[in-house]
Design a protein around this motif. Structure first.
Motif, PDB file in Angstrom:
ATOM      1  N   ARG A 108       7.609  12.313   2.557  1.00 49.89           N
ATOM      2  CA  ARG A 108       8.479  11.245   2.082  1.00 49.89           C
ATOM      3  C   ARG A 108       9.287  11.701   0.873  1.00 49.89           C
ATOM      4  O   ARG A 108       8.965  12.695   0.223  1.00 49.89           O
ATOM      5  N   GLU A 109      10.334  10.950   0.606  1.00 51.24           N
ATOM      6  CA  GLU A 109      11.218  11.178  -0.532  1.00 51.24           C
ATOM      7  C   GLU A 109      11.270   9.880  -1.330  1.00 51.24           C
ATOM      8  O   GLU A 109      11.552   8.814  -0.769  1.00 51.24           O
ATOM      9  N   TYR A 118      12.291   6.226   7.987  1.00 50.93           N
ATOM     10  CA  TYR A 118      12.331   4.836   7.538  1.00 50.93           C
ATOM     11  C   TYR A 118      12.800   4.818   6.088  1.00 50.93           C
ATOM     12  O   TYR A 118      12.688   5.815   5.363  1.00 50.93           O
ATOM     13  N   GLU A 119      13.340   3.701   5.672  1.00 51.40           N
ATOM     14  CA  GLU A 119      13.751   3.499   4.283  1.00 51.40           C
ATOM     15  C   GLU A 119      13.241   2.154   3.794  1.00 51.40           C
ATOM     16  O   GLU A 119      13.375   1.149   4.489  1.00 51.40           O
ATOM     17  N   VAL A 120      12.674   2.160   2.615  1.00 47.84           N
ATOM     18  CA  VAL A 120      12.247   0.921   1.964  1.00 47.84           C
ATOM     19  C   VAL A 120      12.888   0.877   0.576  1.00 47.84           C
ATOM     20  O   VAL A 120      12.744   1.804  -0.215  1.00 47.84           O
ATOM     21  N   ILE A 131      14.118  -3.073   4.630  1.00 42.83           N
ATOM     22  CA  ILE A 131      13.455  -2.010   5.376  1.00 42.83           C
ATOM     23  C   ILE A 131      14.406  -1.587   6.484  1.00 42.83           C
ATOM     24  O   ILE A 131      15.049  -2.441   7.105  1.00 42.83           O
ATOM     25  N   ALA A 132      14.517  -0.284   6.711  1.00 38.22           N
ATOM     26  CA  ALA A 132      15.451   0.190   7.731  1.00 38.22           C
ATOM     27  C   ALA A 132      14.876   1.394   8.465  1.00 38.22           C
ATOM     28  O   ALA A 132      14.064   2.147   7.917  1.00 38.22           O
ATOM     29  N   MET A 148      16.336   0.737  -9.047  1.00 36.63           N
ATOM     30  CA  MET A 148      16.014   0.486  -7.647  1.00 36.63           C
ATOM     31  C   MET A 148      15.148   1.644  -7.154  1.00 36.63           C
ATOM     32  O   MET A 148      15.488   2.810  -7.349  1.00 36.63           O
ATOM     33  N   ARG A 149      14.020   1.317  -6.533  1.00 31.66           N
ATOM     34  CA  ARG A 149      13.132   2.344  -5.995  1.00 31.66           C
ATOM     35  C   ARG A 149      13.447   2.546  -4.514  1.00 31.66           C
ATOM     36  O   ARG A 149      13.513   1.587  -3.746  1.00 31.66           O
ATOM     37  N   CYS A 150      13.645   3.786  -4.141  1.00 31.15           N
ATOM     38  CA  CYS A 150      14.042   4.118  -2.779  1.00 31.15           C
ATOM     39  C   CYS A 150      12.993   5.046  -2.168  1.00 31.15           C
ATOM     40  O   CYS A 150      12.737   6.124  -2.697  1.00 31.15           O
ATOM     41  N   GLU A 151      12.386   4.635  -1.078  1.00 30.53           N
ATOM     42  CA  GLU A 151      11.404   5.464  -0.377  1.00 30.53           C
ATOM     43  C   GLU A 151      11.916   5.778   1.014  1.00 30.53           C
ATOM     44  O   GLU A 151      12.275   4.881   1.785  1.00 30.53           O
TER      45      GLU A 151
END
Length: 308
Positions: A72-73, A103-105, A115-116, A85-88
């Motif tokens: 993950r990043e 996936y992106e949260v 969520i995407a 903003m926290r982006c995972e």
């Protein structure tokens, strides 16, 4: 890509727009670079850091970056006067150089915003390529669709500019990954093989770790001295390292670079990537034979390992 999305959407979040539910968004760009170059710019953490921020007003701080299935990043996107903003991003599928799924949260102050699922496909067109991105978006706290549209468009524009100044060199070395990594990340051995044929290195300081540096001169066969300064930003043993190239000690930045090491049927595939600071620097480097000289450097690495 998340970094661009959330910050383009901050204003609409602050305005208190309602939930938007589900949306499917499609983006497409033609890129003036081969598929392998685009793949590296799309997935390599050092390259992603170059094009992630949508504007100079945005600061993106990478806390974690592991580009492999299951990795993950995580990053923080910062704008003065606004909450971070926290982006995972979590990698679900990687099929180089043609397809990725992640996936992106996105969250803010502990609250999930969206969520995407992001699917990227790369079509190899020879000297160019085409990137198609499908985003299946679920907005949980605010209307994120507009932010995603603006963010992905800004991000892909940045990416298109970055790939035009990205240089990728690759070589398969018939040796275990640990051996290749050891020859690269040993302060005694790195200066022995680094540089094109006939060049030598004269080291001032060397500390091959995250936050470390290598200050050295490359000396050409005719005696010309080329001052260099590498600043190491990320080191993952046996997998990759990222560093910044400066023109001489504490000089102007020349490029953002990385080297990755992949096991391949008992051998090691080495990828050396560089995103030059400007298109002019890329063209100048390409013009004086940087691709050929870089391949000579990797050839010296291979010969050094064979001799050992």
């Amino acid at each position: 890509m998340t970094q661009s999305v959330v910050l383009n959407n901050t204003a609409s979040n602050a305005a208190g727009e309602g939930r938007n539910g589900f949306a499917t968004l499609v983006f497409e760009r033609d890129m003036a670079a081969p598929a392998e170059t685009l793949w590296q710019a799309w997935t390599a953490p050092a390259a992603r850091a170059v094009w992630a921020a949508p504007s100079p007003a945005v600061t993106v701080e990478f806390l974690e970056a592991d580009t492999r299935v299951g990795g993950r990043e995580i990053s923080l996107c910062k704008v003065d006067g606004q909450p971070d903003m926290r982006c995972e991003c979590g990698w679900l599928d990687l099929q180089p150089p043609l397809r990725s799924v992640n996936y992106e949260v996105i969250s803010c102050e502990g609250e999930t915003q969206s969520i995407a699922l992001v699917t990227a496909s790369i079509a190899d067109l020879g000297e160019s390529s085409r990137l198609s991105v499908t985003v299946q978006l679920s907005s949980l706290a605010a209307n994120m669709e507009g932010g995603y549209r603006d963010g992905f468009n800004a991000g892909l524009d940045n990416l298109a500019g970055a790939v035009e100044r990205t240089m990728i060199l690759q070589r398969v070395i018939r040796a275990p990954r640990s051996v290749v990594w050891g020859a690269w990340m040993n302060p005694e051995t790195l200066p022995q093989w680094w540089g094109p044929d006939g060049f030598s290195c004269r080291t001032t300081r060397i500390d091959l770790c995250a936050g470390g540096e290598w200050v050295f001169d490359m000396i050409a066969p005719d005696g010309t001295v080329f001052p260099n300064h590498h600043l190491y930003t990320d080191v993952r043993p046996n997998e990759r390292l990222s560093y910044t190239l400066l023109w001489g000690e504490n000089g102007p930045k020349h490029a953002d670079a990385w080297a990755s090491f992949e096991e391949e049927n008992g051998a090691t595939k080495v990828t050396l990537g560089m995103v030059f600071s400007t298109a002019a620097e890329f063209q100048e480097a390409k013009g004086f034979g940087a691709v050929e000289l870089g391949q000579q450097t990797l050839g010296k690495l291979e010969n050094f390992i064979k001799a050992g």
